[in-house]
Design a protein around this motif. Structure first.
Motif, PDB file in Angstrom:
ATOM      1  N   ASN A 134      -3.138   1.518  -3.901  1.00 56.73           N
ATOM      2  CA  ASN A 134      -3.809   0.703  -2.894  1.00 56.73           C
ATOM      3  C   ASN A 134      -3.911  -0.737  -3.370  1.00 56.73           C
ATOM      4  O   ASN A 134      -4.270  -1.002  -4.519  1.00 56.73           O
ATOM      5  CB  ASN A 134      -5.210   1.254  -2.619  1.00 56.73           C
ATOM      6  CG  ASN A 134      -5.165   2.652  -2.053  1.00 56.73           C
ATOM      7  OD1 ASN A 134      -4.507   2.907  -1.052  1.00 56.73           O
ATOM      8  ND2 ASN A 134      -5.860   3.576  -2.707  1.00 56.73           N
ATOM      9  N   ARG A 160       0.467   8.652  -7.555  1.00 54.72           N
ATOM     10  CA  ARG A 160      -0.688   8.305  -6.748  1.00 54.72           C
ATOM     11  C   ARG A 160      -0.359   7.103  -5.859  1.00 54.72           C
ATOM     12  O   ARG A 160       0.439   6.248  -6.241  1.00 54.72           O
ATOM     13  CB  ARG A 160      -1.883   7.933  -7.635  1.00 54.72           C
ATOM     14  CG  ARG A 160      -2.444   9.065  -8.473  1.00 54.72           C
ATOM     15  CD  ARG A 160      -3.633   8.576  -9.302  1.00 54.72           C
ATOM     16  NE  ARG A 160      -4.645   7.945  -8.462  1.00 54.72           N
ATOM     17  CZ  ARG A 160      -5.602   8.617  -7.813  1.00 54.72           C
ATOM     18  NH1 ARG A 160      -5.684   9.939  -7.923  1.00 54.72           N
ATOM     19  NH2 ARG A 160      -6.489   7.968  -7.072  1.00 54.72           N
ATOM     20  N   GLN A 161      -0.990   7.069  -4.684  1.00 56.00           N
ATOM     21  CA  GLN A 161      -0.857   5.892  -3.844  1.00 56.00           C
ATOM     22  C   GLN A 161      -1.484   4.703  -4.561  1.00 56.00           C
ATOM     23  O   GLN A 161      -2.553   4.794  -5.146  1.00 56.00           O
ATOM     24  CB  GLN A 161      -1.543   6.092  -2.494  1.00 56.00           C
ATOM     25  CG  GLN A 161      -1.424   4.887  -1.560  1.00 56.00           C
ATOM     26  CD  GLN A 161      -2.083   5.118  -0.215  1.00 56.00           C
ATOM     27  OE1 GLN A 161      -2.373   6.254   0.146  1.00 56.00           O
ATOM     28  NE2 GLN A 161      -2.314   4.047   0.537  1.00 56.00           N
ATOM     29  N   THR A 214       3.646   3.317  -5.286  1.00 54.88           N
ATOM     30  CA  THR A 214       3.063   4.432  -6.034  1.00 54.88           C
ATOM     31  C   THR A 214       3.034   4.095  -7.512  1.00 54.88           C
ATOM     32  O   THR A 214       3.831   3.299  -8.009  1.00 54.88           O
ATOM     33  CB  THR A 214       3.867   5.730  -5.825  1.00 54.88           C
ATOM     34  OG1 THR A 214       5.217   5.537  -6.288  1.00 54.88           O
ATOM     35  CG2 THR A 214       3.890   6.123  -4.357  1.00 54.88           C
ATOM     36  N   ASP A 239       0.816  -1.224   0.000  1.00 56.61           N
ATOM     37  CA  ASP A 239       0.000   0.000   0.000  1.00 56.61           C
ATOM     38  C   ASP A 239       0.845   1.268   0.000  1.00 56.61           C
ATOM     39  O   ASP A 239       0.327   2.364  -0.227  1.00 56.61           O
ATOM     40  CB  ASP A 239      -0.949   0.009   1.205  1.00 56.61           C
ATOM     41  CG  ASP A 239      -2.058  -1.024   1.080  1.00 56.61           C
ATOM     42  OD1 ASP A 239      -2.383  -1.412  -0.057  1.00 56.61           O
ATOM     43  OD2 ASP A 239      -2.594  -1.447   2.126  1.00 56.61           O
ATOM     44  N   SER A 240       2.149   1.134   0.248  1.00 60.01           N
ATOM     45  CA  SER A 240       3.062   2.285   0.173  1.00 60.01           C
ATOM     46  C   SER A 240       3.642   2.450  -1.229  1.00 60.01           C
ATOM     47  O   SER A 240       4.415   3.379  -1.473  1.00 60.01           O
ATOM     48  CB  SER A 240       4.202   2.124   1.184  1.00 60.01           C
ATOM     49  OG  SER A 240       3.705   2.161   2.504  1.00 60.01           O
TER      50      SER A 240
END
Length: 844
Positions: free
Chosen positions: A826, A823-824, A794, A791-792
């Motif tokens: 997810n 953007r992250q 990009t 989740d970290s």
């Protein structure tokens, strides 16, 4: 390469010739508000519930605020059925257009102007090969391709015409009544052939070398095509083995063909559809991986940004595919960048491993001069029958066009396409001992042999460790790529897969005689012998289209590596962090992707500083004094230097080359000129017409001319100059974006965007010097994957998720991409749910 404007090059094969009446209709409709009404009809439903026939159970599609979907299903077939449905929701026109390209059926959409392109594609047989590959798929893999096709078709059953996409409304002005066909697995697999063609390696270099040899000495040709600078720039691996001799004996013989003939061949090759970008040294990628010993998290980080031609929508489609419960029957939990029209994820990560691609660039295509008599060709002193097939090109608004395709055992005869090719064949010199006859050129290319790449995607998507990842890579035969790898256990690795021919003679740099098997292929480099590396002592691996191996590697991969400036800069940045004991973070990886350092500017700067110029040239050296060599968008020095570089190429080197082969810039010419800088009295610097006799004269003249051009383009105040003002990107719709009709282009195109970066720069916004400074190649996406916490990670796309003009997610990522923001990404279930802006349930 042949000088041409970007518009002419891109529009040759897909320009839509609307009538005057059609144009007036478009203007009236736009003025009447037709666009708003039609556009809204094409937007897909992204929340609530939809029925999708064929599903076994309900499927959840969660989209974030950028429209990026994560699909969750109970079975693999439901997962891919839903992926096909979602791809069609956002990108069906792109999919439909691509399959017409890959099957040689553009004329069915756009009319007679596309018959030549269709004939070439059919001659190469992309669709035929794809159909054979589908026939060879194992039942499980085929079921996933079929499920994907069923999902696409479920969407088509519910919509038609402008309800599918705005492009169909525009197409209807010229081609009323067109209805898309059902999607098939072969439509998906054929896209791999277009991908392989655009990454095909050195066909243009092979032709250009031969043309140059008709007017330059062998020594001069060697200057224009220098070997890889092994002593200066890095290789991906360094554990080379026994030497491979230079096989260049046929070069001078092949160079005797006439310039006119070879330019005819070059023209045909250049006219082929380029869905990933025009061939050139700027087609490539950056990808690197660092081990946990060097990172803040203690786990590997992996970065990747493929460099392709810009298009709208972006060639990539971001998404995730997750089985509700991962098992042997439903093994997918993967996210990343997909191709619309293809099931699975091409580049990205699953719950255990991450990977990135760069183009390996092996020489996988050869031209052969074939001796042909009627429907036979000669091989080893005997006549063998040509394989002949008849096809019909259907033409929108016109008569069907029958074509005949002939092939030798090596591949199709490309000379039968146009009268221009007859010049090549008849002008080619007879070889001693071979009687005069009719000669034609055939093409042998690895992508024309049915392979296993269609199954490789799923194998890589479900890999759980290095061993299973390599087994997936083993299937990735065409196009050959550099694969970098990282996993949650802390391992990093590199693997070069693909079919790379072993030649009986020659080195693939020039056409070979086809009447003898002595010049054929003996097979392919065994997978176990291809370059690979696992957990190197350095703690990192860098690939940027640079040489993978040194000159002593036992097999020939190619003579035409990228010169390695990007790889050297990435390597330099990583080593600096190691030397400073700075733990590497995802932010630092992204910062390296944004690096604008111009290595050639740094190389030439000392030579400019030693000059004693006057006038405009002195103004130029004063402006460059103190420059940090960064091609930043707001840099006046970068703008001036790049104008200087183009003028140096145009005024000093172009006059010494054939008119149709001007210096293109990029890494090749950076290397050429860098080497010549140490030879101040080389004849290459002499231009009697311009009055330059040596290096310093040429540099001074280019400085002066550049100042004049800069003033003409940007005004007389250097404080207001900027590289971005010249170095702009316009995102153009692949089919209608260069129709030549302003209202149509306004509908689909976006930009211009001012960009930093340049050719042979890590931030690889490449430009083709003969055409000016506009951007021709770009980092088509960027990703940084953190296996310590997915989740970290990009990511960013060139454009947006949607292929629908005027949708909120059509180009919503472009400004972020332009400014090197990301953007992250997810991935976990909790993160997906928290980020969900729209949730759609697909029900049986």
């Amino acid at each position: 390469m042949v000088p041409r404007t970007p518009r002419t090059a891109r529009s040759r094969w897909f320009t839509v010739l609307l009538s005057t009446v059609g144009l007036l209709v478009v203007l009236v409709l736009v003025a009447a508000g037709f666009v708003a009404f039609t556009v809204q009809r094409s937007f897909p439903q992204v929340s609530g519930e939809l029925t999708v026939p064929g599903l076994d159970n309900s499927v959840t599609v969660s989209r974030d605020d950028a429209g990026i979907p994560m699909i969750e299903a109970d079975s693999a077939t439901d997962l891919f059925r839903a992926q096909g449905f979602v791809h069609a929701q956002d990108r069906f026109w792109e999919m439909d257009f691509r399959r017409h390209v890959t099957s040689g059926r553009l004329a069915e959409l756009f009319g007679e102007s596309q018959v030549g392109t269709d004939t070439f594609v059919r001659t190469l047989g992309w669709r035929k090969v794809a159909e054979k590959e589908v026939e060879a798929l194992d039942p499980l893999t085929l079921s996933w391709y079929q499920a994907y096709a069923d999902g696409v078709n479920a969407y088509l059953d519910a919509r038609s015409g402008a309800e599918l996409s705005l492009e169909y409304a525009v197409l209807g002005l010229q081609n009323p009544g067109y209805e898309p066909e059902k999607w098939t697995p072969a439509d998906s697999v054929a896209w791999l052939k277009a991908m392989a063609w655009d990454l095909r390696s050195n066909l243009e270099d092979e032709i250009d070398r031969t043309i140059l040899a008709t007017s330059l000495t062998p020594e001069q040709v060697a200057h224009v095509y220098p070997p890889y600078p092994y002593g200066e720039n890095p290789t991906v691996l360094s554990n080379d083995a026994r030497p491979f001799g230079n096989a260049t004996g046929d070069s001078e013989k092949s160079a005797q063909a006439s310039v006119t003939s070879l330019l005819s061949l070059k023209k045909i090759v250049a006219s082929m559809p380029t869905l990933l970008g025009r061939a050139g040294s700027d087609i490539g990628s950056n990808s690197w991986v660092v081990s946990g010993d060097l990172t803040a998290s203690g786990k590997p980080l992996l970065a990747n940004d493929p460099h392709l031609g810009p298009s709208l929508p972006s060639v990539w489609y971001q998404m995730g595919l997750r089985c509700t419960k991962v098992s042997a029957e439903c093994p997918f939990d993967v996210a990343g960048f997909s191709f619309s029209g293809m099931p699975g994820i091409i580049i990205g990560h699953n719950a255990r491993v991450a990977w990135g691609f760069t183009n390996l660039g092996p020489d996988t295509a050869d031209l052969y001069l074939e001796k042909v008599a009627d429907d036979n060709y000669e091989l080893d002193g005997t006549l063998r029958p040509l394989t002949v097939r008849e096809e019909v090109v259907k033409v929108a608004g016109g008569e069907d066009v029958p074509i005949q395709i002939r092939s030798t055992g090596r591949g199709p005869l490309v000379t039968s396409l146009t009268g221009d090719f007859e010049d090549i064949a008849t002008d080619y010199p007879a070889v001693s001992g071979v009687p005069e006859g009719t000669y034609e050129l055939s093409l042998q290319w690895t992508a024309l042999t049915p392979g296993r790449t269609a199954g490789a995607i799923f194998a890589v998507n479900t890999a759980t460790d290095w061993a299973s990842f390599r087994e997936g890579a083993r299937l990735f035969e065409v196009p050959s790529q550099n694969l970098v790898y990282a996993d949650v256990d802390g391992n990093i690795g590199y693997q070069a897969p693909g079919l790379i021919p072993i030649r009986s003679s020659g080195d693939g740099t020039v056409p070979q005689p086809g009447w003898t098997s002595a010049s054929g292929w003996q097979g392919y480099i065994p997978f176990e012998a291809l370059p690979t590396q696992f957990n190197p002592p350095s703690g990192y691996i860098v690939t940027a289209n640079n040489a993978v191996v040194g000159p002593t590697f036992p097999y020939l991969i190619t003579r035409d590596w990228d010169a390695g400036y990007r790889a050297e800069r990435i390597d330099e940045r990583i080593r600096a962090l190691i030397d400073a004991a700075t733990p590497i973070t995802p932010e630092l990886m992204s910062d390296i992707q944004a690096d604008n350092h111009n290595a050639f500017a740094e190389t030439v700067a000392p030579y400019l500083a030693e000059l004693t110029p006057a006038g405009n040239a002195k103004n130029g050296t004063s402006l460059l004094d103190g420059w940090d060599f960064a091609d930043d968008a707001d840099s006046a020095q970068s703008a001036y230097f790049n104008i200087f570089w183009r003028n140096l190429l145009e005024d000093t080197f172009a006059p010494q080359l054939p008119e149709d082969l001007p210096p293109a810039g990029g890494s090749q010419w950076f290397q050429v000129v860098s080497e010549l800088l140490t030879q101040p009295n080389s004849p290459w610097w002499t231009n009697e017409k311009a009055g330059t006799r040596n290096r310093d004269d040429a540099l001074t003249a280019a400085l002066s001319a550049a100042w004049t051009e800069a003033v003409d383009r940007m005004g007389d105040d250097p404080d207001t100059w900027s590289w971005g003002e010249l170095h702009t990107l316009t995102l153009r719709n692949a089919s209608f974006g260069e129709s030549g009709i302003a209202p149509i282009e306004w509908l689909f195109n976006r930009g211009p965007y001012e960009l930093a970066g340049g050719s042979a720069v890590v931030d690889a916004a490449g430009w083709y010097a003969p055409n000016g400074y506009v951007v021709d190649w770009v980092p088509s996406m960027r990703q940084v994957i953190d296996v310590a916490d997915f989740d970290s990670s990009t990511w960013i796309n060139l454009a947006g998720a949607s292929g629908h003009a005027f949708a909120a997610t059509y180009t919503d990522q472009t400004t972020l991409w332009q400014e090197h923001r990301t953007r992250q990404w997810n991935f976990t279930t909790d993160a997906i749910r928290q980020a969900a802006a729209d949730v759609l349930t697909l029900s049986p």
